[in-house]
Write an enzyme that holds these catalytic residues in place. Structure first.
Site, short mmCIF file in Angstrom:
data_model
loop_
_atom_site.label_atom_id
_atom_site.label_comp_id
_atom_site.label_asym_id
_atom_site.label_seq_id
_atom_site.Cartn_x
_atom_site.Cartn_y
_atom_site.Cartn_z
N SER A 1 0.36 2.69 0.50
CA SER A 1 -0.68 3.04 -0.47
C SER A 1 -0.61 4.51 -0.87
CB SER A 1 -2.06 2.74 0.13
OG SER A 1 -2.33 3.63 1.20
N GLY B 1 6.81 -23.46 -6.67
CA GLY B 1 7.09 -22.28 -5.87
C GLY B 1 8.25 -22.42 -4.90
N LYS C 1 -3.83 12.70 13.15
CA LYS C 1 -5.02 12.08 12.56
C LYS C 1 -5.94 11.57 13.66
CE LYS C 1 -2.57 9.17 10.29
NZ LYS C 1 -2.16 8.02 9.46
#
EC number: 2.7.6.1
Length: 310
Positions: A221, A35, A190
Site C-alpha cells: 500500500s 474463470g 514502529k
C-alpha cells in the site's frame, strides 16, 4: 533449454528471452467464461529442460493456479526437468501462524508447486529467507541488491548516504546493501503503545543532515514507506528515497507515493504495473531480467548460481 511464459508478466518474460537469445515456447493460455484456466503447449518439449516464467502476483490466485496448470501440462508432455521461475512469490507474507487456527499459506503454496511436478524453483528476494526451507525441491533465492546498488551509484552521491531499514525485520537486507555502498545504516522501529493509539516511529541511528534511502523487499500500500519518510525528514534528513524489489503497489499506492515527501520510489519489474493506478514520475522501474536470465543460464548449464553474489 526452453522458456515458457505465463500471463502474469509477459514483458519480463520477453526481456529474459532477449537476454538469453532464446525464443519463448509457443503456448496458448485461455480463461473460460466461468474463470477456469486452460493451457496448451504448442511445441514439442519431450526431454527438454523447461523454465516456466510466472510471478504469482495480482490476481494471486489466478496466477498461482495458472502456474500449477502450466507445470502439469509440462509434466504430461514429458519435459525432462521443470523449473518454476517465480520472480515474485505470492503468499510469502503468510510464512508463520499469526494466531490460533490460522494457516501457513506460504508452505501450502510451496507444497502445491512441488506436487504439481516442478523439479526446482527460482525466485527473487523472498519476503522471509526461511521460505526456501518450505520447498522439498531445490530452490534458488536471488538477491536484487546488486541491481539496486548499481542504480544508486548512477543516481546518487554516496558520500553522505544512509541506508534505512523501514522495520527491524529488514535489518539484514539493509546491511547487505549498505556494505556494498560502504554506507551506514539506520532502522525505523514502529511501535504501537497500546490499542487504539497511532504507531510511533522511533529512529535508531543518526539521520540529521543525511540523504536516506529506505530499502525493503516489498511495497504494497505504500503506507510504511511514506510514514517512514516523514519520520526521517522530521529527524533532520535532507531527503528520502526508497528502493524496493517487489512493487506490488495495491490500493493506489502510486498515488500515495506521488503525494508523499519521498523523492522517488524505485522498484523492479518482478510485478507488472497495477491497472488503473495513478501514474507518477516518482515511481521508477529497474529490470531483473539480466539477473534472472543469468541464473537460468547457469542452472541450464549446471553452473553455480551462488557465484552471482560472491
Amino acid at each position: 533449454m526452453k522458456l515458457m511464459s505465463g500471463t502474469a508478466n509477459p514483458d519480463l518474460s520477453r526481456s529474459i528471452a532477449d537476454y538469453l537469445d532464446a525464443p519463448l515456447t509457443a503456448s496458448h493460455i485461455e480463461r473460460f467464461a466461468d474463470g477456469e484456466i486452460f493451457v496448451r503447449i504448442d511445441e514439442n518439449v519431450r526431454g527438454e529442460d523447461v523454465f516456466i516464467l510466472q510471478s504469482t502476483s495480482r490476481p494471486a490466485n489466478d496466477h498461482l493456479m495458472e502456474l500449477l496448470i502450466c507445470i502439469d501440462a509440462l509434466v504430461r508432455a514429458s519435459a525432462r526437468r521443470i523449473t518454476a521461475v517465480i520472480p515474485y512469490f505470492g503468499y510469502a507474507r503468510q510464512d508463520r501462524k499469526t494466531g490460533g487456527r490460522t494457516p501457513i499459506s506460504a508452505k501450502l503454496v510451496a507444497n502445491l508447486i512441488a506436487k504439481a511436478g516442478a523439479d526446482r524453483v527460482l525466485t527473487v528476494d523472498l519476503h522471509a529467507g526461511q521460505i526456501q526451507g518450505f520447498f522439498d525441491i531445490p530452490t534458488d533465492n536471488l538477491f536484487a541488491t546488486k541491481v539496486m546498488e548499481a542504480d544508486i551509484r548512477r543516481h546518487y552521491e554516496t558520500d553522505n548516504l544512509l541506508i534505512v531499514s523501514p522495520d527491524v525485520g529488514g535489518v539484514v537486507r539493509a546491511r547487505a546493501l549498505a556494505k556494498l555502498l560502504d554506507a551506514e545504516i539506520a532502522i525505523v522501529d514502529k511501535r504501537r503503545p497500546k490499542a487504539g493509539v497511532a504507531e510511533v516511529m522511533n529512529i535508531i541511528g543518526e539521520v540529521e543532515g543525511r540523504r536516506c534511502i529506505l530499502f525493503d523487499d516489498m511495497c504494497d500500500s505504500g503506507g510504511t514507506l511514506v510514514n517512514a519518510a516523514d519520520a526521517l525528514l522530521e529527524k533532520g534528513a535532507i531527503e528520502v528515497s526508497a528502493y524496493v524489489t517487489h512493487g506490488v503497489l495495491s490500493k493506489d499506492a502510486q498515488g500515495r507515493v506521488d503525494k508523499s515527501r519521498l523523492r522517488e520510489l524505485v522498484v523492479t519489474d518482478s510485478v507488472t504495473e497495477p491497472p488503473n493506478s495513478t501514474a507518477t514520475p516518482k515511481v521508477r522501474r529497474l529490470s531483473v531480467a539480466p539477473l534472472l536470465g543469468e541464473a537460468i543460464r547457469r542452472i541450464a548449464n549446471d553452473e553455480s548460481v551462488s557465484k552471482l553474489f560472491d
